[in-house]
Scaffold this motif. Sequence first.
Motif, mmCIF file in Angstrom:
data_model
loop_
_atom_site.group_PDB
_atom_site.id
_atom_site.type_symbol
_atom_site.label_atom_id
_atom_site.label_comp_id
_atom_site.label_asym_id
_atom_site.label_seq_id
_atom_site.Cartn_x
_atom_site.Cartn_y
_atom_site.Cartn_z
ATOM 1 N N ALA A 7 20.058 -11.259 -1.523
ATOM 2 C CA ALA A 7 18.338 -10.974 -1.780
ATOM 3 C C ALA A 7 18.644 -9.599 -1.740
ATOM 4 C CB ALA A 7 18.067 -11.258 -1.854
ATOM 5 N N ARG A 8 19.385 -9.132 -1.262
ATOM 6 C CA ARG A 8 19.053 -7.689 -0.708
ATOM 7 C C ARG A 8 18.793 -7.461 -1.091
ATOM 8 N NH1 ARG A 8 22.950 -3.428 -1.230
ATOM 9 N NH2 ARG A 8 23.487 -3.828 -3.306
ATOM 10 N N ILE A 9 17.565 -6.686 -2.534
ATOM 11 C CA ILE A 9 17.755 -5.627 -3.127
ATOM 12 C C ILE A 9 16.435 -6.009 -3.329
ATOM 13 C CG2 ILE A 9 18.087 -6.409 -5.825
ATOM 14 C CD1 ILE A 9 18.929 -3.922 -6.558
ATOM 15 N N LEU A 10 15.352 -6.969 -2.563
ATOM 16 C CA LEU A 10 14.208 -7.465 -2.445
ATOM 17 C C LEU A 10 13.408 -6.807 -1.421
ATOM 18 C CD1 LEU A 10 14.412 -11.323 -3.416
ATOM 19 C CD2 LEU A 10 13.749 -9.497 -5.220
ATOM 20 N N LEU A 11 12.953 -5.413 -1.948
ATOM 21 C CA LEU A 11 12.324 -4.416 -0.954
ATOM 22 C C LEU A 11 10.302 -4.362 -0.945
ATOM 23 C CD1 LEU A 11 15.250 -1.895 -0.639
ATOM 24 C CD2 LEU A 11 14.652 -4.107 1.169
ATOM 25 N N ALA A 12 9.854 -4.299 -0.180
ATOM 26 C CA ALA A 12 8.758 -4.571 -0.777
ATOM 27 C C ALA A 12 8.193 -3.176 -1.146
ATOM 28 C CB ALA A 12 7.874 -5.012 1.010
ATOM 29 N N ASP A 13 7.154 -3.136 -2.111
ATOM 30 C CA ASP A 13 6.877 -1.773 -2.591
ATOM 31 C C ASP A 13 7.671 -0.905 -3.153
ATOM 32 O OD1 ASP A 13 4.239 -2.737 -1.948
ATOM 33 O OD2 ASP A 13 4.644 -1.799 0.173
ATOM 34 N N LYS A 14 9.101 -0.740 -3.112
ATOM 35 C CA LYS A 14 10.347 -0.596 -3.653
ATOM 36 C C LYS A 14 11.147 -0.867 -4.726
ATOM 37 C CE LYS A 14 11.177 1.521 0.951
ATOM 38 N NZ LYS A 14 11.953 1.961 1.566
ATOM 39 N N LEU A 15 10.742 -1.647 -5.752
ATOM 40 C CA LEU A 15 11.196 -3.270 -6.568
ATOM 41 C C LEU A 15 11.027 -1.564 -7.919
ATOM 42 C CD1 LEU A 15 9.383 -6.000 -6.618
ATOM 43 C CD2 LEU A 15 11.448 -5.280 -5.130
ATOM 44 N N GLU A 16 12.242 -1.379 -8.629
ATOM 45 C CA GLU A 16 12.335 -0.521 -9.777
ATOM 46 C C GLU A 16 12.947 -1.615 -10.097
ATOM 47 O OE1 GLU A 16 14.515 2.701 -8.113
ATOM 48 O OE2 GLU A 16 13.453 3.686 -7.492
ATOM 49 N N GLY A 17 14.443 -0.922 -11.543
ATOM 50 C CA GLY A 17 13.807 -2.343 -12.153
ATOM 51 C C GLY A 17 15.602 -3.087 -11.902
#
Length: 380
Positions: A7-17
């Motif tokens: 889940a390391r790519i779940l970043l608040a206000d930084k979700l891209e593709g």
Amino acid sequence: MRIAVNARILLADKLEGMGKFTHEVLRLLVVQHPEHEFFFLFDRPYDAQFIYAANVTPIIVYPPARHPFLFYVWFELMLPRVLRQIKPDVFFSPDNFTTLRTHVPRVTVIHDLAYLHFPAEKKFFDRRYYQKFMPRFAEASRLILTVSEFSRKDIMKSFHLPPAKVKVAPCGVSDFFKPTLFAQQIEIRQKYCAGEMYFVFVGALQPRKNLVTLFKAFDAFKNLTRSEVKLVIVGRKAWKANAIVKAYEAMTHKTEVIFTGRVSDAEVRQLYGSAVALVFASLFEGFGLPILEAQKCDCPVITSTTSSMAEVAAESALLVDPLSPEAICQALVQLYHYPERRDYYIRRGRENCCRYTWQQTADLIYQGLQESLEIPKISS
């Protein structure tokens, strides 16, 4: 089932593709399958919004992995330790990477192989990491999921994999995206373009997004039409953006180009819904999520004939050769001058969006997780 998730790519206000894909899929899986335990493995302190229900156990696995050396430490040294401790039935990784050092069945989402087709885009160490590990990740995974038939064929061919090992789980489009009210359209145009009409691009500013050619096409459009129409560029400056900056500085009509930087999803929605059209003439995409997002907002789309984009748009968008400024210019002219053409692509876009839902994506992912426990490891 005990499901460990990268889940390391779940970043608040930084979700891209990839981040949007991960968020939408996990949210549905967790809520709709309370009978299963999910272990979300983060590489930094996480935002509570991503703990979707009580059946999620968040675990922080240091160090934060945003460099190839730290990729290796996180995936090959730290992650295997955690997997041994929690003893999951399956490990799901939605961001192209996985770990080689576990016997846990792995289901990996490989979104595209852009690094193979555009190696110069990657920094040296990133490129070496991808070149060394991506084929090994593909081999080690019990099942690979990807987001388009184009990417599926590309992955099978590049990594010499059997068809049964690579399946498609296309992206969806959220109901968050919807048409913008007329009064709000006026406000958005006033805010960004002094009340004038505009074309919009949405995406990270990197070479593959083809902004250099778009700037040439927009200059030609302005010279041809003498209109007051603007070009709005929405997104953060990503890697190797120097050529984009140089192309912008060389423009005749650079004062007509507005850079917003990263803005909120709500603002993106209104920018889609107030534009003449989305211009997404990228050189290469594994899917091309802005196509669907724009269409959901009743925004006509100009996109590329290359890679996955023609597949995703089908016949609902105006397709152009992304290497031709002239072709892109003519598409801009067509949608600016002929309102009936805009209306046509708005209608087709509405129809196209119905083919893609995050529920469908989540169902296919869930099916893949189940299958990974039933089938032996498929080798090339």
